[in-house]
Design a protein around this motif. Sequence first.
Motif, short mmCIF file in Angstrom:
data_model
loop_
_atom_site.label_atom_id
_atom_site.label_comp_id
_atom_site.label_asym_id
_atom_site.label_seq_id
_atom_site.Cartn_x
_atom_site.Cartn_y
_atom_site.Cartn_z
N ILE A 23 89.74 37.86 71.77
CA ILE A 23 89.04 38.36 70.29
C ILE A 23 87.70 37.11 69.88
N VAL A 24 86.78 37.69 69.72
CA VAL A 24 85.87 36.92 69.14
C VAL A 24 85.42 37.54 68.18
N GLY A 25 85.37 36.80 66.59
CA GLY A 25 85.20 37.92 64.85
C GLY A 25 83.09 37.85 65.31
N LEU A 26 83.36 38.60 64.76
CA LEU A 26 81.21 38.51 64.46
C LEU A 26 81.14 39.36 62.82
N ALA A 27 80.56 38.31 61.93
CA ALA A 27 80.61 38.82 60.65
C ALA A 27 79.23 39.12 60.23
N MET A 28 78.57 39.88 59.67
CA MET A 28 77.21 40.26 58.92
C MET A 28 77.54 41.57 57.61
N ASP A 29 76.99 40.57 56.50
CA ASP A 29 75.97 41.28 55.68
C ASP A 29 75.37 41.83 55.47
N VAL A 30 75.62 42.98 55.81
CA VAL A 30 74.20 44.22 55.47
C VAL A 30 73.82 44.94 54.44
N PRO A 31 72.90 45.13 54.50
CA PRO A 31 71.80 45.48 52.61
C PRO A 31 72.54 47.55 52.91
N ALA A 32 72.66 47.81 52.18
CA ALA A 32 72.03 49.61 51.60
C ALA A 32 71.25 49.73 52.36
N GLY A 86 75.65 48.89 50.94
CA GLY A 86 75.70 47.41 51.01
C GLY A 86 76.89 46.56 51.76
N ILE A 87 77.32 46.48 53.38
CA ILE A 87 78.63 46.29 53.10
C ILE A 87 78.81 44.94 54.05
N SER A 88 80.49 44.29 54.04
CA SER A 88 80.37 43.35 54.73
C SER A 88 81.49 43.48 55.89
N LEU A 89 80.86 43.68 56.89
CA LEU A 89 80.96 43.50 58.41
C LEU A 89 81.60 42.39 58.66
N ARG A 90 82.50 43.04 58.94
CA ARG A 90 83.41 41.68 59.61
C ARG A 90 84.46 42.80 61.24
N ASN A 91 83.56 42.31 61.98
CA ASN A 91 84.25 43.30 63.43
C ASN A 91 85.21 42.07 64.55
N ILE A 92 85.73 42.82 64.51
CA ILE A 92 86.38 42.05 65.95
C ILE A 92 86.02 42.80 67.74
N LEU A 93 85.74 41.85 68.32
CA LEU A 93 84.74 42.01 70.03
C LEU A 93 86.32 41.15 70.75
N VAL A 94 86.67 42.60 71.84
CA VAL A 94 88.17 42.25 72.32
C VAL A 94 87.28 42.28 73.57
N GLN A 95 88.45 41.46 74.07
CA GLN A 95 88.14 41.22 76.06
C GLN A 95 87.92 41.86 77.03
N PRO A 96 87.20 42.54 77.97
CA PRO A 96 87.20 43.67 78.91
C PRO A 96 88.64 43.29 79.49
N GLY A 97 88.94 44.36 79.63
CA GLY A 97 91.07 44.15 80.42
C GLY A 97 91.75 44.12 79.94
N ILE A 98 92.08 43.98 78.07
CA ILE A 98 92.68 43.95 77.45
C ILE A 98 93.82 45.31 77.44
N ASN A 99 94.16 45.22 77.64
CA ASN A 99 95.27 47.59 77.69
C ASN A 99 96.18 47.26 76.25
N LEU A 100 94.94 48.19 75.08
CA LEU A 100 95.50 48.67 73.78
C LEU A 100 96.36 49.94 73.79
N VAL A 123 87.66 36.01 61.50
CA VAL A 123 85.98 36.45 61.52
C VAL A 123 85.72 35.33 60.88
N GLU A 124 86.72 34.92 59.42
CA GLU A 124 85.66 33.63 59.13
C GLU A 124 86.53 32.59 59.23
#
Length: 267
Positions: A23-32, A86-100, A123-124
């Motif tokens: 997993i890798v975190g990705l943070a973006m603060d995105v305005p309305a 306005g949002i504080s986007l805190r995403n988790i990106l999941v490696q392919p092949g992982i069974n969820l 993420v942070e």
Amino acid sequence: MERTVLSAREIEQIEANMARQPIVGLAMDVPAGAVVEPHRHMRGQLMFANEGVMVIESGGASWVVPPQRALWVPRHVEHKFTPVTGISLRNILVQPGINLPLPDCCCLVRVTPLLRELILRVVESPSLCKSDGHRQRIADLIFDEMEVCPATPVMLPMPKDVRLQRICIALKENPSDPRTLDDWADIACASSRTLTRRFIKETGLSFAHWRRQLRLMSAMVLLGSRQSVTTAALEVGYNSPSAFIEAFRRSVGQTPGQYFAEGELPE
């Protein structure tokens, strides 16, 4: 002025540069009002806004996602999102092949207090992971905590006919507008019969059904922005809160309180 945050090419480049981590975190603060182009990811993505409300669209379906929820987007599924606030986007990106324990389609996920803190850790504060084994254990716990919220998305496909688009845009600006297709006929420069036929052909919904879906989604945005059920219901054109709650339950499969988490909605 609208502002583009990240292009699809930029997002692809970010993922291409990632190490082969579970997993890798990705943070973006995105305005309305920001514009995010439709795009796909090479990894599965858990989209979570720690603050603010966003609307995520994919395949004609729309999800209103408050901080109590996240949206799982499988890899290679095209989607876009609109920050309502306005949002504080805190995403988790999941490696392919992982069974969820999640379906191979977009779905809402409950964000428990533990899951929220785990996402924020990855993420942070990724440097706090002491080893690859530590990171893997956090990833495993995140996967264990991911549980589908059984809510049906709002289907709100936009027609391509310019005349119908004119009506839909006006209704998006004022969802409580009570005018029928007969009333819109002169404005759209087409007979109500033509408009009725074209609406069903291009959206798969009757005009009345499409407007109900729009009112429902508009009310959900207000609820996610901490408006009360009564205020949201009346604002979008429902005659009473009870009528809105029943329409919400029929369409989404949950009450507003269940969707936004019990105790999170103001009276």
